[in-house]
Design a protein around this motif. Structure first.
Motif, short mmCIF file in Angstrom:
data_model
loop_
_atom_site.label_atom_id
_atom_site.label_comp_id
_atom_site.label_asym_id
_atom_site.label_seq_id
_atom_site.Cartn_x
_atom_site.Cartn_y
_atom_site.Cartn_z
N SER A 18 0.83 -1.20 0.00
CA SER A 18 0.00 0.00 0.00
C SER A 18 0.87 1.26 0.00
O SER A 18 0.59 2.22 -0.73
N TRP A 21 2.40 1.71 -3.50
CA TRP A 21 1.43 2.24 -4.47
C TRP A 21 1.17 3.72 -4.22
O TRP A 21 0.97 4.50 -5.16
N PRO A 70 -3.02 3.03 -9.59
CA PRO A 70 -2.25 3.01 -8.34
C PRO A 70 -3.07 3.45 -7.13
O PRO A 70 -2.90 2.91 -6.04
N MET A 73 -5.07 0.57 -6.10
CA MET A 73 -4.22 -0.49 -5.54
C MET A 73 -3.83 -0.20 -4.10
O MET A 73 -3.59 -1.13 -3.33
N SER A 77 -4.78 -3.48 -1.99
CA SER A 77 -3.68 -4.22 -1.36
C SER A 77 -3.97 -4.50 0.11
O SER A 77 -3.44 -5.46 0.67
N ASN A 89 -1.43 -7.57 -7.40
CA ASN A 89 -0.21 -6.76 -7.31
C ASN A 89 0.83 -7.21 -8.32
O ASN A 89 1.50 -6.39 -8.93
N GLN A 122 7.80 -0.20 -8.62
CA GLN A 122 6.92 -1.23 -9.17
C GLN A 122 7.60 -2.60 -9.11
O GLN A 122 6.95 -3.62 -8.87
N VAL A 125 7.12 -3.75 -5.68
CA VAL A 125 5.76 -4.31 -5.54
C VAL A 125 5.76 -5.76 -6.01
O VAL A 125 5.25 -6.66 -5.33
#
Length: 137
Positions: A18, A21, A70, A73, A77, A89, A122, A125
């Motif tokens: 989280s 993002w 994002p 997300m 998430s 994700n 990213q 992630v």
């Protein structure tokens, strides 16, 4: 005098995702904002040219959907069941990384920098989602 070790809290993968993002979203917004300062950009906007060609409801909707990902997300998430959150994700991280890479050719240095930061986050992630902790059997 010996220093006392600092207390550290184990942060669950959901909160790490989280937070990533959130940071990614800020980089997207700031990158686009600084892009307004490139010579000719505001003129193009006033003349109806957008990032995907002539400005239309469809092109603005497409960009809005892309930039909303994002933000959504951040929430998903935290609330989706673990398996769904992990796979989403992974999927979104890979997809947005590919999109950022495609936008790099010919970009100004500030945009390349922001894109590299976005790509790094990213990839983080993807890494965190891939290594999502499993319950002991």
């Amino acid at each position: 005098m010996a220093s006392t070790p600092l207390h550290d809290l184990k942060i669950h993968v959901r909160f790490k995702l989280s937070a990533l993002w959130t940071a990614i979203m800020f980089c997207y917004v700031y990158g686009d904002f600084w892009g307004l300062y490139r010579p000719g950009n505001l003129r193009d906007i006033l003349e109806g040219m957008g990032p995907l060609g002539p400005t239309s409801q469809g092109s603005l909707l497409a960009v809005s959907v892309l930039l909303a990902v994002p933000a959504v997300m951040i929430f998903l998430s935290l609330v989706l069941p673990p398996q769904a959150a992990r796979w989403l994700n992974l999927l979104v991280g890979v997809a947005l990384t590919a999109i950022v890479v495609v936008t790099l050719p010919g970009a100004w240095t500030f945009y390349v920098f922001m894109s590299l930061v976005e790509i790094a986050m990213q990839l983080a992630v993807i890494g965190y989602a891939w290594r999502w902790p499993r319950l002991a059997p």
